[in-house]
Design a protein around this motif. Structure first.
Motif, PDB file in Angstrom:
ATOM      1  N   ASP A 556       0.845  -1.195   0.000  1.00 28.23           N
ATOM      2  CA  ASP A 556       0.000   0.000   0.000  1.00 28.23           C
ATOM      3  C   ASP A 556       0.879   1.244   0.000  1.00 28.23           C
ATOM      4  N   SER A 557       0.478   2.254  -0.773  1.00 29.62           N
ATOM      5  CA  SER A 557       1.243   3.507  -0.837  1.00 29.62           C
ATOM      6  C   SER A 557       0.272   4.673  -0.862  1.00 29.62           C
ATOM      7  N   PRO A 558      -0.160   5.117   0.330  1.00 31.60           N
ATOM      8  CA  PRO A 558      -1.163   6.196   0.383  1.00 31.60           C
ATOM      9  C   PRO A 558      -0.641   7.524  -0.165  1.00 31.60           C
ATOM     10  N   TYR A 559       0.679   7.708  -0.190  1.00 31.58           N
ATOM     11  CA  TYR A 559       1.242   8.956  -0.710  1.00 31.58           C
ATOM     12  C   TYR A 559       1.732   8.810  -2.156  1.00 31.58           C
ATOM     13  N   ARG A 560       1.314   7.706  -2.820  1.00 28.72           N
ATOM     14  CA  ARG A 560       1.556   7.481  -4.249  1.00 28.72           C
ATOM     15  C   ARG A 560       3.041   7.343  -4.588  1.00 28.72           C
ATOM     16  N   GLU A 561       3.849   6.942  -3.602  1.00 34.64           N
ATOM     17  CA  GLU A 561       5.253   6.684  -3.865  1.00 34.64           C
ATOM     18  C   GLU A 561       5.434   5.244  -4.316  1.00 34.64           C
ATOM     19  N   ILE A 562       6.478   5.013  -5.102  1.00 32.88           N
ATOM     20  CA  ILE A 562       6.796   3.659  -5.554  1.00 32.88           C
ATOM     21  C   ILE A 562       8.142   3.201  -4.999  1.00 32.88           C
ATOM     22  N   THR A 563       9.152   4.067  -5.127  1.00 35.24           N
ATOM     23  CA  THR A 563      10.515   3.662  -4.759  1.00 35.24           C
ATOM     24  C   THR A 563      10.637   3.339  -3.275  1.00 35.24           C
ATOM     25  N   ARG A 564      10.128   4.214  -2.401  1.00 38.20           N
ATOM     26  CA  ARG A 564      10.322   4.024  -0.965  1.00 38.20           C
ATOM     27  C   ARG A 564       9.678   2.742  -0.436  1.00 38.20           C
ATOM     28  N   PRO A 565       8.412   2.428  -0.793  1.00 48.69           N
ATOM     29  CA  PRO A 565       7.837   1.158  -0.296  1.00 48.69           C
ATOM     30  C   PRO A 565       8.610  -0.077  -0.766  1.00 48.69           C
ATOM     31  N   VAL A 566       9.080  -0.068  -2.022  1.00 47.78           N
ATOM     32  CA  VAL A 566       9.818  -1.228  -2.525  1.00 47.78           C
ATOM     33  C   VAL A 566      11.127  -1.400  -1.763  1.00 47.78           C
ATOM     34  N   VAL A 567      11.859  -0.311  -1.593  1.00 47.51           N
ATOM     35  CA  VAL A 567      13.141  -0.390  -0.887  1.00 47.51           C
ATOM     36  C   VAL A 567      12.923  -0.827   0.558  1.00 47.51           C
ATOM     37  N   GLY A 568      11.891  -0.295   1.203  1.00 46.01           N
ATOM     38  CA  GLY A 568      11.604  -0.686   2.585  1.00 46.01           C
ATOM     39  C   GLY A 568      11.262  -2.157   2.707  1.00 46.01           C
ATOM     40  N   TYR A 569      10.492  -2.670   1.747  1.00 48.73           N
ATOM     41  CA  TYR A 569      10.112  -4.091   1.779  1.00 48.73           C
ATOM     42  C   TYR A 569      11.343  -4.987   1.592  1.00 48.73           C
ATOM     43  N   VAL A 570      12.215  -4.622   0.637  1.00 48.33           N
ATOM     44  CA  VAL A 570      13.419  -5.417   0.383  1.00 48.33           C
ATOM     45  C   VAL A 570      14.321  -5.411   1.613  1.00 48.33           C
ATOM     46  N   ARG A 571      14.453  -4.273   2.262  1.00 53.17           N
ATOM     47  CA  ARG A 571      15.303  -4.199   3.452  1.00 53.17           C
ATOM     48  C   ARG A 571      14.726  -5.009   4.610  1.00 53.17           C
ATOM     49  N   SER A 572      13.413  -5.086   4.676  1.00 57.13           N
ATOM     50  CA  SER A 572      12.806  -5.880   5.759  1.00 57.13           C
ATOM     51  C   SER A 572      13.122  -7.368   5.570  1.00 57.13           C
ATOM     52  N   PRO A 578      19.836 -12.148   7.457  1.00 55.08           N
ATOM     53  CA  PRO A 578      21.046 -11.418   7.056  1.00 55.08           C
ATOM     54  C   PRO A 578      21.942 -12.202   6.094  1.00 55.08           C
ATOM     55  N   ARG A 579      21.858 -13.550   6.141  1.00 55.38           N
ATOM     56  CA  ARG A 579      22.705 -14.349   5.250  1.00 55.38           C
ATOM     57  C   ARG A 579      22.002 -14.687   3.945  1.00 55.38           C
ATOM     58  N   ASP A 580      20.762 -14.228   3.799  1.00 56.94           N
ATOM     59  CA  ASP A 580      20.025 -14.443   2.558  1.00 56.94           C
ATOM     60  C   ASP A 580      20.428 -13.392   1.524  1.00 56.94           C
ATOM     61  N   VAL A 581      20.178 -13.716   0.265  1.00 56.90           N
ATOM     62  CA  VAL A 581      20.380 -12.776  -0.840  1.00 56.90           C
ATOM     63  C   VAL A 581      19.030 -12.506  -1.489  1.00 56.90           C
ATOM     64  N   VAL A 582      18.747 -11.229  -1.716  1.00 55.19           N
ATOM     65  CA  VAL A 582      17.505 -10.833  -2.374  1.00 55.19           C
ATOM     66  C   VAL A 582      17.837 -10.443  -3.809  1.00 55.19           C
ATOM     67  N   ALA A 583      17.229 -11.135  -4.772  1.00 50.47           N
ATOM     68  CA  ALA A 583      17.414 -10.822  -6.190  1.00 50.47           C
ATOM     69  C   ALA A 583      16.169 -10.112  -6.694  1.00 50.47           C
ATOM     70  N   VAL A 584      16.323  -8.840  -7.104  1.00 48.94           N
ATOM     71  CA  VAL A 584      15.194  -8.032  -7.565  1.00 48.94           C
ATOM     72  C   VAL A 584      15.243  -7.969  -9.088  1.00 48.94           C
ATOM     73  N   PHE A 585      14.195  -8.507  -9.740  1.00 47.31           N
ATOM     74  CA  PHE A 585      14.107  -8.518 -11.200  1.00 47.31           C
ATOM     75  C   PHE A 585      13.223  -7.351 -11.644  1.00 47.31           C
ATOM     76  N   ILE A 586      13.764  -6.494 -12.504  1.00 47.47           N
ATOM     77  CA  ILE A 586      13.029  -5.307 -12.954  1.00 47.47           C
ATOM     78  C   ILE A 586      12.751  -5.437 -14.446  1.00 47.47           C
ATOM     79  N   PRO A 587      11.494  -5.653 -14.844  1.00 50.07           N
ATOM     80  CA  PRO A 587      11.177  -5.670 -16.278  1.00 50.07           C
ATOM     81  C   PRO A 587      11.307  -4.252 -16.844  1.00 50.07           C
ATOM     82  N   GLU A 588      11.937  -4.135 -17.986  1.00 52.22           N
ATOM     83  CA  GLU A 588      12.037  -2.833 -18.640  1.00 52.22           C
ATOM     84  C   GLU A 588      12.146  -3.039 -20.134  1.00 52.22           C
ATOM     85  N   TYR A 589      11.695  -2.024 -20.871  1.00 49.09           N
ATOM     86  CA  TYR A 589      11.774  -2.175 -22.311  1.00 49.09           C
ATOM     87  C   TYR A 589      12.722  -1.148 -22.898  1.00 49.09           C
ATOM     88  N   VAL A 590      13.181  -1.451 -24.107  1.00 46.80           N
ATOM     89  CA  VAL A 590      14.240  -0.685 -24.755  1.00 46.80           C
ATOM     90  C   VAL A 590      13.656   0.049 -25.949  1.00 46.80           C
TER      91      VAL A 590
END
Length: 666
Positions: A556-572, A578-590
């Motif tokens: 949920d993002s009541p203030y219409r932000e995208i970057t901050r909620p994603v970064v906060g979730y990944v950090r949580s 702490p010994r796990d690795v988080v791989a974030v896949f970002i779809p993007e087009y060229v």
């Protein structure tokens, strides 16, 4: 040009002379003038010191040339003064030399181009209002030629340099021949008197000594660029040291001959030149509208006639060679910065060669800095000259001092009598050079510091501090990246947690999900950010319709932000394991055209920049090439200047655009 073609760019002595020695050869066009400008501060009474000052400059030139011939043979790798000082006096002394030379190379470009423009204006006075634009255009042309490669620039610059040498020698011979026959040429300013500046009319004692020393330090501009050959030894053909030493000797002989000739003719023709035309008496008009011709222009006019072919030839050759004299710096500066970058004192990009095997980044850095100086000082030689020569004499002094230590070390191990005798002679030459150039450095500091030389000192100091900071950074990075325990470094993470960012369900999203599955992570989920309830409902509907067997998490993002909620979730997730690795896949087009980037937001760039600073997080871009990018990939169809960049498919529902480049807030 291919890398293996580097050997084909090596220079013969005939090409190396105009490339590396155009600065000291061309400085005869203004060295005499700078001596006269200082002496006429006290009127005409002190001009009789000119021959003695010129003789001192010639003696200094001889000592410096002989000293640098020893450097060429002892250190042929191309470091020149920097390498000598670093090896024998320590890294800090080497950086002092490097910083001083870098400042001096920039000043060489600025002063040479400004002086060349002055000579053009001497021939065509109505161009005086275009002084700065002309100077900047010449810097741009020089840069373009040097970006083509050392050998190509040498071929382009060789003819003007040799024409200038020939023209000056013919002018000197003609003037002296007329003088010997009793028909001494007379300059256009011979009839003018000079009003002394207030307080400079009857100098005595220390004040007179300081005036003469100041004139001498100004005349020492004739020595600028002498060290460039010792920096450029690797560019010579084999045998490199011998060819470089021969070229250095030829440069010294030619430069001394021309300097003595021009100075002699300036005295014979009775040239009177001042820093302010209003101090000339007998003008018969408004002094503010009077443009003084340069010394070499007045001499050429007196010898050949003011409207003669000889006069215009000398002016054209002088203007051209003065502008091309900046080429000495264009070869010395990039070579020096390349060596410094190799030693991790400057950014590594300066060590890279361009498409034409030239050090393109160094050439561009020199051009931009010199252009800013010309613009800031109005391309005025008198203003720029005070910042000049301080750096070169700093490098002269430290280099020759380092050579004395070098010969002392060699003598401790050498036993052959003939070789020891040669080392002792070389040590005497370098010791003499160190003492003489050290005295000149003190004189230059004392006479020019308050007139602008302090700016050169400040610039060199800042460069010195910056290079030490760059080296500290590279050293700390190298220490941090060094492998200390290979076994532990190769140990796999406990778990891999994969997250696919979703904005809407389309082809880029499906490819990213498939790619993430191929990694076989321990846990895989899709992540979207709710900035629009209708958009989230559409994503859920598509998820069920396509039966995607991947858990979908909605933030949920009541203030219409995208970057901050994603970064906060990944950090949580990282905090939970702490010994796990988080791989974030970002779809993007060229996209295929630069202007198409402006039609979409750049959310992926913000996400990557934030996630890359999070330990234990891997960011994987999954590109989807649009048809425009495929067309742009064809050599014949690619638009000039078109670039292809990844455009994000941000993890928030777009609600409108079918592909992930929506215009919603990031």
């Amino acid at each position: 040009m291919r890398s293996e073609a580097l050997g084909g760019t090596l220079l013969t002595k005939r090409l190396a002379l105009p490339i590396f020695a155009s600065d000291p050869l061309s400085s005869v066009a203004y060295a005499t003038q700078e001596i006269l400008l200082v002496l006429t501060l006290g009127g005409l009474a002190y001009l009789h010191f000119t021959p003695w000052i010129a003789a001192a400059v010639v003696a200094l030139m001889t000592v410096v040339v002989l000293s640098y011939r020893q450097v060429v043979h002892a250190y042929p790798s191309g470091g020149g003064s920097y390498e000598v000082a670093s090896t024998n006096l320590g890294p800090s002394a080497g950086l002092v030399v490097a910083a001083s030379l870098m400042v001096d190379y920039v000043m060489t470009v600025a002063v040479s181009v400004a002086s060349g423009v002055d000579n053009i204006i001497s021939a065509v006075p109505r161009l005086a209002d275009y002084r700065v634009p002309m100077a900047l255009v010449f810097v741009a042309l020089l840069s373009a030629m040097n970006l083509r490669g050392v050998r190509e620039s040498g071929r382009a610059f060789a003819a003007p340099t040799y024409l200038f040498i020939g023209g000056v020698l013919i002018m000197v011979a003609t003037g002296l021949f007329r003088y010997a026959l009793g028909d001494a040429p007379v300059s256009e300013s011979a009839a003018y008197g000079v009003t002394p500046r207030p307080g400079d009319a009857d100098l005595m004692g220390l004040a007179l000594v300081m005036l003469v020393l100041r004139a001498f330090s100004s005349g020492c501009t004739a020595l600028t660029g002498v060290e460039a050959i010792s920096n450029g030894v690797p560019a010579f053909r084999r045998p490199k040291p011998r060819n470089a030493a021969t070229t250095l000797a030829a440069m010294g002989i030619i430069a001394v001959t021309m300097f003595v000739g021009v100075t002699t003719l300036a005295l014979i023709t009775d040239v009177h030149i001042t820093d302010d035309a209003c101090r000339l008496t007998g003008l018969g008009g408004d002094c503010a509208d009077h443009t003084q011709r340069t010394v070499i222009a007045q001499v050429a006019s007196a010898v050949f006639g003011s409207d003669s072919v000889g006069f215009y030839f000398i002016q054209a050759a002088t203007a051209l060679v003065l502008i091309l004299a900046a080429n000495t710096a264009y070869n010395g500066f990039p070579l020096l910065t390349s060596i410094l970058a190799q030693h991790r004192y400057l950014p590594r990009q300066l060590h890279n060669r361009g498409d034409r095997l030239a050090f393109s980044n160094g050439i561009l850095a020199l051009a931009i800095t010199a252009g800013l100086l010309l613009w800031g000082f109005g391309a005025n030689v008198t203003s720029l000259i005070h910042l000049y020569i301080l750096g070169v004499f700093t490098s002269f002094t430290l280099s020759q001092s380092g050579m004395v230590r070098h010969w002392n070390r060699e003598l401790r191990t050498e036993t052959a009598p003939a070789v020891r005798r040669g080392h002792r002679i070389a040590r005497v030459i370098n010791a003499t050079g160190a003492v003489v150039t050290g005295l000149v450095l003190i004189i230059v500091l004392a006479t020019k510091f308050t007139q602008g030389a302090w700016l050169a000192v400040l610039a060199a100091t800042l460069l010195w501090l910056m290079m030490r900071a760059v080296r500290r950074h590279y050293d700390s990075v190298a220490a941090e990246l060094a492998v200390t325990d290979a076994h532990s470094e190769l140990a796999p993470p406990s778990r891999v947690f994969a997250i696919v960012l979703v904005s809407t369900v389309h082809k880029p999203t499906m490819r990213a999900l498939a790619y993430a599955r191929a990694f076989r992570p321990d846990r895989l989920e899709a992540l979207t950010v709710s900035v629009d309830p209708e958009g989230v409902a559409e994503v859920r509907s598509k998820w069920q319709e396509y039966d995607i067997q991947v858990p979908l998490t909605v933030l949920d993002s009541p203030y219409r932000e995208i970057t901050r909620p994603v970064v906060g979730y990944v950090r949580s997730i990282r905090r939970a394991g702490p010994r796990d690795v988080v791989a974030v896949f970002i779809p993007e087009y060229v996209v295929g055209h630069w202007w198409e980037n402006a039609l979409h937001n750049q959310t992926a760039l913000w996400l990557k920049s934030r996630l890359l600073f999070t330990p234990g997080v891997m960011v994987i871009s999954v590109p989807w090439q649009l048809h425009s990018s495929r067309r742009a990939d064809r050599p014949a169809g690619r638009a000039p200047g078109a670039v292809r960049r990844g455009e994000p498919a941000p993890p928030g529902p777009s609600g409108g655009e079918p592909v992930g480049g929506h215009d919603g807030p990031a």
